[in-house]
Design an enzyme around this catalytic site. Structure first.
Site, PDB file in Angstrom:
ATOM      1  CE  LYS A   1      -1.953  -1.156   3.917  1.00 47.74           C
ATOM      2  NZ  LYS A   1      -1.227  -2.412   4.178  1.00 47.74           N
TER       3      LYS A   1
ATOM      4  NE  ARG B   1      -3.891  -1.519  10.284  1.00 52.26           N
ATOM      5  CZ  ARG B   1      -2.845  -0.963   9.674  1.00 52.26           C
ATOM      6  NH1 ARG B   1      -2.905   0.258   9.233  1.00 52.26           N
ATOM      7  NH2 ARG B   1      -1.735  -1.644   9.519  1.00 52.26           N
TER       8      ARG B   1
ATOM      9  NE  ARG C   1       7.639  -2.320   6.187  1.00 52.21           N
ATOM     10  CZ  ARG C   1       6.319  -2.167   6.381  1.00 52.21           C
ATOM     11  NH1 ARG C   1       5.541  -1.772   5.391  1.00 52.21           N
ATOM     12  NH2 ARG C   1       5.798  -2.438   7.549  1.00 52.21           N
TER      13      ARG C   1
ATOM     14  NE  ARG D   1       6.790  -0.141  10.427  1.00 55.52           N
ATOM     15  CZ  ARG D   1       5.591  -0.187   9.837  1.00 55.52           C
ATOM     16  NH1 ARG D   1       5.415   0.396   8.658  1.00 55.52           N
ATOM     17  NH2 ARG D   1       4.588  -0.798  10.402  1.00 55.52           N
TER      18      ARG D   1
ATOM     19  NE  ARG E   1       2.666  -4.964  11.445  1.00 53.27           N
ATOM     20  CZ  ARG E   1       3.755  -4.762  10.696  1.00 53.27           C
ATOM     21  NH1 ARG E   1       4.924  -5.303  11.043  1.00 53.27           N
ATOM     22  NH2 ARG E   1       3.685  -4.016   9.633  1.00 53.27           N
TER      23      ARG E   1
END
Ligand code: ADP
Ligand code: ADP
Ligand code: ZN
Length: 214
Positions: free
Chosen positions: A13, A88, A127, A160, A171
């Site tokens: 996204k 969400r 990531r 992160r 998550r």
């Protein structure tokens, strides 16, 4: 053009939003980015949000709804926006509808980017994010030209805190339980378009642009 990008954590996204900003000249509204900024600054909001974020859980609805309402009233959102990571939950989606209705506005497109769960784990654990401008990279799939350095701004890349496998799994569970029902919510309103999120970043971008039709 008011757009929502849906999809699991790691679906791409943010990556697509950054490209859409350039093409359509409308801002990205990422609740994750706003919350991380608040954590970094140590504001009361950041202190409240941090525990939830570290646990891979959602920050309470009333907190994020307030943030988004305030953000969408800013002048730069008047010509359109890209919501990334919000809504969400169904109550967030309902609140968004109300906020936009009050502004005589509404959502034009909802694009759901679909990616297998194991691929999401691989994407998130690899990531890297720019500390300065927020641009995302992947150590294998989308590496920067120089390791650890952002191509766009020269900033330092970091991993992160919540991009470790254990937090990623929680998550994903949160996503399946709380966020997936939004697919039906927006399909019911006739706004949903689904695209496969596997493949080259540019190919996915082109599919999104053809849906937006501009
Ligand atoms: P989200 O905002 O949905 O959580 P990101 O845009 O941050 O997802 O992407 C998650 C990770 O996957 C990043 O490391 C990014 O570079 C990588 N990524 C994004 N799109 C693709 C793609 N089409 N193929 C492979 N990796 C991708
Ligand atoms: P991702 O890259 O997984 O899509 P985000 O950057 O969007 O992650 O979000 C990171 C964290 O911030 C989430 O795990 C959650 O704790 C919190 N968060 C972000 N957006 C929302 C939201 N709309 N509602 C509740 N919590 C949120
Ligand atoms: Zn950068």
């Amino acid at each position: 053009m008011n757009l929502i990008l849906l999809g699991g954590p790691g679906a791409g996204k943010g990556t697509q939003a950054k490209k859409l900003i350039e093409k359509y000249q409308i801002p990205q509204v990422s609740t994750g980015d706003i919350l991380r900024e608040a954590v970094k600054e140590g504001t009361p909001l950041g202190k409240k949000a941090k525990e939830f974020m570290d646990a891979g859980q959602l920050v309470p609805d009333e907190v994020v709804i307030g943030i988004v309402e305030e953000r969408l009233k800013q002048p730069d959102c008047q010509k359109g926006f890209i919501l990334d990571g919000f809504p969400r939950t169904v109550p967030q989606a309902e609140a968004l509808d109300q906020v936009l209705a009050k502004m005589n506005s509404g959502i034009d497109h909802v694009i759901s980017i679909e990616v297998d769960e194991e691929e999401l784990v691989t994407r998130l654990t690899g990531r890297r994010t720019c500390r300065n401008c927020g641009q995302m990279y992947h150590i294998k799939f989308n590496p920067p030209k120089q390791e650890g350095v952002c191509d766009k701004c020269g900033g330092e890349l970091y991993q992160r805190d919540d991009d470790n496998e254990a937090t990623v799994r929680s998550r994903l569970a949160t996503y399946n339980q709380a966020t997936k029902p939004l697919v039906d919510y927006y399909a019911g309103k006739g706004l949903l378009r689904t695209i496969p999120g596997a493949g080259q970043i540019d190919d996915i971008f082109n599919k999104i642009c053809s849906i937006l039709g501009q």
